[in-house]
Design a protein around this motif. Structure first.
Motif, PDB file in Angstrom:
ATOM      1  N   LEU A 227      14.266 -13.593   0.571  1.00  0.00           N
ATOM      2  CA  LEU A 227      13.435 -13.060  -0.243  1.00  0.00           C
ATOM      3  C   LEU A 227      12.703 -11.940  -0.812  1.00  0.00           C
ATOM      4  CD1 LEU A 227      10.957 -15.862   1.675  1.00  0.00           C
ATOM      5  CD2 LEU A 227      11.598 -16.519  -0.194  1.00  0.00           C
ATOM      6  N   LYS A 228      12.765 -10.962   0.499  1.00  0.00           N
ATOM      7  CA  LYS A 228      12.027  -9.856  -0.352  1.00  0.00           C
ATOM      8  C   LYS A 228      13.519  -9.353  -1.155  1.00  0.00           C
ATOM      9  CE  LYS A 228      11.136  -8.278   4.554  1.00  0.00           C
ATOM     10  NZ  LYS A 228      11.216  -7.658   5.653  1.00  0.00           N
TER      11      LYS A 228
ATOM     12  N   SER B  21      11.730 -10.752  -3.614  1.00  0.00           N
ATOM     13  CA  SER B  21      10.030 -10.270  -4.528  1.00  0.00           C
ATOM     14  C   SER B  21      10.516  -8.245  -5.168  1.00  0.00           C
ATOM     15  CB  SER B  21       9.255  -9.407  -2.778  1.00  0.00           C
ATOM     16  OG  SER B  21       8.624  -8.720  -3.059  1.00  0.00           O
TER      17      SER B  21
ATOM     18  N   PRO C 257       4.528  -8.957  -5.339  1.00  0.00           N
ATOM     19  CA  PRO C 257       4.255  -8.205  -3.967  1.00  0.00           C
ATOM     20  C   PRO C 257       4.633  -9.636  -2.818  1.00  0.00           C
ATOM     21  CG  PRO C 257       1.930  -8.333  -5.051  1.00  0.00           C
ATOM     22  CD  PRO C 257       3.276  -9.082  -5.923  1.00  0.00           C
ATOM     23  N   TYR C 258       5.786  -8.747  -1.794  1.00  0.00           N
ATOM     24  CA  TYR C 258       6.578 -10.030  -0.833  1.00  0.00           C
ATOM     25  C   TYR C 258       5.396 -10.833  -0.300  1.00  0.00           C
ATOM     26  CZ  TYR C 258       9.059 -10.735   3.196  1.00  0.00           C
ATOM     27  OH  TYR C 258       9.655 -11.356   4.157  1.00  0.00           O
ATOM     28  N   SER C 259       3.559 -10.159   0.195  1.00  0.00           N
ATOM     29  CA  SER C 259       2.832 -11.502   0.469  1.00  0.00           C
ATOM     30  C   SER C 259       2.728 -12.920  -0.830  1.00  0.00           C
ATOM     31  CB  SER C 259       1.595 -10.787   0.599  1.00  0.00           C
ATOM     32  OG  SER C 259       1.218 -10.043  -0.706  1.00  0.00           O
ATOM     33  N   GLU C 260       2.553 -12.276  -2.272  1.00  0.00           N
ATOM     34  CA  GLU C 260       2.571 -13.388  -2.860  1.00  0.00           C
ATOM     35  C   GLU C 260       3.126 -14.826  -3.009  1.00  0.00           C
ATOM     36  OE1 GLU C 260       1.137 -12.038  -7.207  1.00  0.00           O
ATOM     37  OE2 GLU C 260       2.196 -14.119  -7.798  1.00  0.00           O
TER      38      GLU C 260
ATOM     39  N   ALA D 168       5.541 -15.128  -0.082  1.00  0.00           N
ATOM     40  CA  ALA D 168       5.339 -15.290   0.958  1.00  0.00           C
ATOM     41  C   ALA D 168       4.352 -16.624   0.789  1.00  0.00           C
ATOM     42  CB  ALA D 168       5.020 -14.828   2.028  1.00  0.00           C
ATOM     43  N   GLY D 169       3.640 -16.317   0.110  1.00  0.00           N
ATOM     44  CA  GLY D 169       2.428 -17.789  -0.272  1.00  0.00           C
ATOM     45  C   GLY D 169       2.298 -18.396  -0.760  1.00  0.00           C
ATOM     46  N   VAL D 170       4.039 -18.064  -1.304  1.00  0.00           N
ATOM     47  CA  VAL D 170       3.972 -19.713  -2.178  1.00  0.00           C
ATOM     48  C   VAL D 170       4.864 -20.849  -1.881  1.00  0.00           C
ATOM     49  CG1 VAL D 170       5.519 -20.125  -4.563  1.00  0.00           C
ATOM     50  CG2 VAL D 170       3.960 -18.219  -4.626  1.00  0.00           C
ATOM     51  N   VAL D 171       6.109 -19.644  -0.760  1.00  0.00           N
ATOM     52  CA  VAL D 171       6.769 -20.450   0.188  1.00  0.00           C
ATOM     53  C   VAL D 171       6.184 -21.028   0.962  1.00  0.00           C
ATOM     54  CG1 VAL D 171       8.404 -19.587   1.522  1.00  0.00           C
ATOM     55  CG2 VAL D 171       8.528 -18.979  -0.312  1.00  0.00           C
ATOM     56  N   SER D 172       4.774 -20.129   1.355  1.00  0.00           N
ATOM     57  CA  SER D 172       4.177 -21.745   2.480  1.00  0.00           C
ATOM     58  C   SER D 172       3.382 -22.387   2.380  1.00  0.00           C
ATOM     59  CB  SER D 172       3.540 -20.462   3.743  1.00  0.00           C
ATOM     60  OG  SER D 172       2.841 -19.962   2.871  1.00  0.00           O
ATOM     61  N   PHE D 173       3.161 -22.270   1.205  1.00  0.00           N
ATOM     62  CA  PHE D 173       1.977 -23.518   0.842  1.00  0.00           C
ATOM     63  C   PHE D 173       3.065 -24.935   0.333  1.00  0.00           C
ATOM     64  CE2 PHE D 173       0.041 -25.084  -3.122  1.00  0.00           C
ATOM     65  CZ  PHE D 173      -1.222 -25.726  -2.917  1.00  0.00           C
TER      66      PHE D 173
ATOM     67  N   THR E  36      12.117 -21.760   5.618  1.00  0.00           N
ATOM     68  CA  THR E  36      12.133 -20.326   5.671  1.00  0.00           C
ATOM     69  C   THR E  36      13.231 -20.519   6.647  1.00  0.00           C
ATOM     70  OG1 THR E  36      10.350 -20.049   7.404  1.00  0.00           O
ATOM     71  CG2 THR E  36      10.354 -19.157   5.046  1.00  0.00           C
TER      72      THR E  36
END
Lengths: 176, 590
Positions: A57-58, A61, A67-70, A72-77, A83
């Motif tokens: 994922l990194k 990104s 951004p990694y946060s984004e 991660a946001g998509v993956v966790s949504f 993961t």
């Protein structure tokens, strides 16, 4: 989706994260600069490797300039993404409205008991992972569960054990 | 233009305006929680609901464009009931222990509940999960107070181009935060605190140093000095209900004395010192490039803004050699206070406590950087934001508005007008040019009132070119050279400018970058709420402060001249190098 997306992590030897990263360019390079390319890319990687490890994922990104946060946001949504490594067989129990009222909860309880795991977990032998879904579009057949790409209709809690054993046998010739 | 009717009142609004814009223009207030000016509306909070004749449902005013003949009601029973319900739902999952919240009496949600007359919360539901992240030196996040308005996400990604925050997860369990709800110190956050400045509730705040400062002030074995950044004087009044842009330098000085600080000094002093060092550094780099034909990193970038330093270390490490090696004024102040001043008053550096009052949260991070102890002790001990010092003044029972004005102490409280303008975008550049031009030509910067107009104001990226004419003999190699400079504020703008420089699209000699929009006057530690109109008022106040000074050029600051004579020697000399300069490290983004 894509031709080589059928692996679903059922390979006999598992790839290391380094090996996965080496394959990324070939797998999803074409999506890097495409608007809206992140989700299809993640889907391909998830389908190919069975899960989305942190290092992958990194790398996505960095390559996608997001951004990694984004990422991660998509993956966790989306519950489709994971993961952590998943089992060979993905069991999804529908808890959409129709399945819920027609006993989806009891089906879920039975699956949990049969596999000895909770939602989001994987059995120790990596045979099965369990998730819940919110409607598979088969409300007339409720309650429904999906194992991999197979839809099982009007399932009964008492028949869950038998149903799952068929998957364990069909793939390895042994019962779990 | 479109004609429409709001609350029975005919009004006109430009094409593409939203109902919220049109109402605001007509003096009709529609409450909002997620709205941010100059950004795409996201309609997340649903507080701005209005009734539009013919529409089946209530519509969000922030995201609905006006149309010809539209009839809007912003204050019908249906609208009031819906807004109330929306806020009640927000409150039902909000950890609303208001009296002990950092934002008590300064909270948009609390104000809205009061405004809407909410007396009970009809919904009893699950509360948002508490998760406190105090992993960074600058910021504390508390998810149980978050209302998921996403303002912080927008400023972090769009305005600052950092993207440390994003919604994680889904539905009720959504948490706004770093990737996979990691702590902030695990991601590339520059700690600018724009998220804390924009948060409508108490979900993101600065990490408080108030208790440590009280303790130091009470300790009889310590001498406690305070420095205030230039941006504080134009904003602190807002903590006491003054109009934005009210200058309160004199009252602030008196209040700090009443709080018990042993000496009240000015970061302005160190800003003048910065110009001496940084100006000399720039001229030295230019000499190396133009005369000695050496490869020197140009453009040179300013290094006053610790959020920008973090940003460069994370995202543009290739430009680290271009950063001025000067410490920021805050850190220069600390290093000089704990050596020069401590010697002067006969106190050991360990017994001298340096407290900073900063408009900034990243300064809390900066003072803890491991490089920042060249005085032999930690150069700066504690950093208070403008909001924190306002709170301390209130806590001490000081009636701020009735205080007499007083002056800061010598020697480190003396400064020029050039130092004041460090507070706003374009100011460091202007201050540097005032001094550098004069060193090179022996004449004042040939601009009206010494202002470099092209680099002033709120435009994101600004440029200016100054032709050197009549250079004195030492600097004759600069004769006829046109010095190109650029200024960017807000890291999103900085990123755009850096990309242009990287691609070779633009080339400059000197570039000023400030982390926050508007510069330090719009810093993450300033009184809330900061928008462009507030930024402009604070900037105007700062220019007024500058113009009111008799000394307006850093090199004419006599206290700084004396510091060189008695202690430092010359700019970029050995002692300066040791105390006032630093180095930078590349950091991993992910």
């Amino acid at each position: 989706m894509v031709e080589n997306a059928t692996c679903n992590c059922a390979c006999s030897e598992e790839l290391t994260e380094e090996e996965m990263i080496l394959q990324l360019d070939e797998l999803i390079g074409e999506y890097q600069n495409k608007p809206g390319g992140l989700i299809p890319a993640l889907q391909i990687v998830q389908s190919r490797f069975g899960y989305l490890p942190e290092s992958v994922l990194k790398k996505i990104s960095r390559d996608f300039g997001k951004p990694y946060s984004e990422v991660a946001g998509v993956v966790s949504f989306y519950s489709f993404f994971s993961t952590v490594p998943r089992g060979k067989n993905m069991v999804r129990v529908c808890l959409g409205t129709a399945c819920y009222v027609r006993g989806g909860k009891e089906v879920l309880a039975s699956v949990k008991k049969e596999l000895g795991i909770d939602v989001g977990e994987t059995t120790e032998n990596r045979q099965f992972s369990l998730d819940v879904g919110r409607c598979f579009g088969a409300c007339g057949l409720a309650p429904v569960i999906m194992v991999n790409d197979d839809v099982h209709q009007r399932v009964k809690p008492s028949k869950i054990g038998e149903l799952l054993r068929a998957y364990a046998i069909s793939e390895e010739g042994v019962t779990q | 233009m479109r004609k429409l009717i709001i609350n029975g009142k005919p009004i006109e609004a430009p094409d593409g305006a939203t109902i919220l814009d049109a109402a605001k223009h007509a003096g009709i207030r529609i409450p909002t929680l997620c709205f941010l000016e100059n950004r795409e509306p996201i309609g997340a909070c649903r507080v701005c609901l209005v009734e539009v004749t013919g529409a089946r449902t209530l519509l969000s005013a922030c995201s609905t464009p006006v149309s010809e003949g539209m009839e809007v009601k912003t204050n019908s029973p249906r609208v009031r009931a819906a807004r109330k319900q929306v806020v009640e739902l927000l409150l039902s999952e909000h950890d609303g222990n208001c009296p002990v919240c950092d934002r008590n009496q300064d909270c948009e949600l609390q104000n809205l509940a009061s405004e809407l007359g909410i007396r009970e919360i009809a919904y009893e539901g699950e509360k948002a999960k508490a998760r406190i992240d105090d992993s960074t030196p600058a910021l504390v996040r508390d998810n149980s107070k978050c209302i998921k308005c996403r303002r912080c996400v927008t400023v972090c990604s769009e305005m600052q181009g950092v993207g440390a925050l994003y919604p994680q997860g889904r539905g009720f369990d959504t948490m706004i935060g770093p990737a996979f709800t990691l702590d902030l110190d695990g991601v590339a956050c520059v700690q600018c605190g724009q998220c804390a400045a924009i948060c409508p509730v108490g979900a993101i705040s600065e990490k408080s140093h108030i208790e440590s400062v009280w303790k130091a002030l009470e300790d009889p074995t310590k001498t406690v000095v305070v420095q205030t950044a230039p941006a504080i004087r134009a904003a602190l009044g807002e903590c006491f209900d003054c109009e934005p842009g009210t200058l309160v330098t004199g009252k602030m000085t008196t209040a700090l004395r009443e709080l018990g600080f042993d000496a009240v000094f000015d970061t302005d002093f160190a800003a003048d010192l910065t110009i001496m060092e940084e100006g000399t550094e720039l001229l030295t780099r230019l000499k190396k490039a133009l005369v000695d034909g050496e490869e020197v990193p140009l453009p040179m970038f300013t290094s006053c803004s610790p959020g920008w330093i973090n940003f460069a270390e994370y995202y543009y490490p290739q430009f680290l050699p271009n950063l001025s090696t000067c410490k920021s004024p805050q850190q220069m102040f600390g290093a000089v206070a704990k050596t020069y001043y401590a010697q002067k008053i006969g106190v050991k550096p360990d017994d001298l406590i340096v407290v900073s009052v900063m408009p900034c949260t990243a300064k809390k991070f900066e003072c803890g950087r491991e490089e920042m102890n060249d005085s032999g002790a930690r150069d700066v001990d504690y950093v208070l934001t403008t909001r924190e010092i306002g709170r301390m003044i209130k806590e001490a029972g000081i009636d701020f508005m009735s205080l007499e004005d007083s002056k800061m102490d010598a020697p480190m409280g003396l400064s020029s007008g050039a130092a004041d303008i460090f507070a706003n975008t374009g100011g460091v550049m202007e201050a540097a040019l005032r001094t550098a031009y004069e060193i090179v030509t022996g004449r004042s910067l040939p601009m009206e009132n010494l202002h470099v107009k092209p680099v002033a104001g709120l435009e994101g990226i600004k440029e200016a070119s100054i032709k050197i004419e009549g250079a004195v003999s030492d600097w004759s190699f600069l004769e006829g050279v046109t010095v190109n400079v650029a200024v960017a504020h807000g890291l999103g703008n900085a990123r755009r400018l850096l990309e242009r420089i990287k691609n070779g699209e633009k080339s400059y000699h000197f570039v000023e970058i400030m982390t926050c929009p508007g510069g330090c006057i719009g810093g993450g530690g300033q009184p809330r709420f900061t928008d462009d109109s507030v930024r402009l008022k604070r900037i105007n106040a700062i220019y007024a402060e500058d113009e009111g000074k008799t000394v307006r050029k850093s090199h004419e600051n006599e206290a700084v001249q004396q510091l060189y004579k008695e202690f430092l020697g010359a700019p970029l000399g050995e002692k300066s190098h040791h105390l006032l300069h630093t180095h930078y490290h590349e950091k991993d983004v992910v």
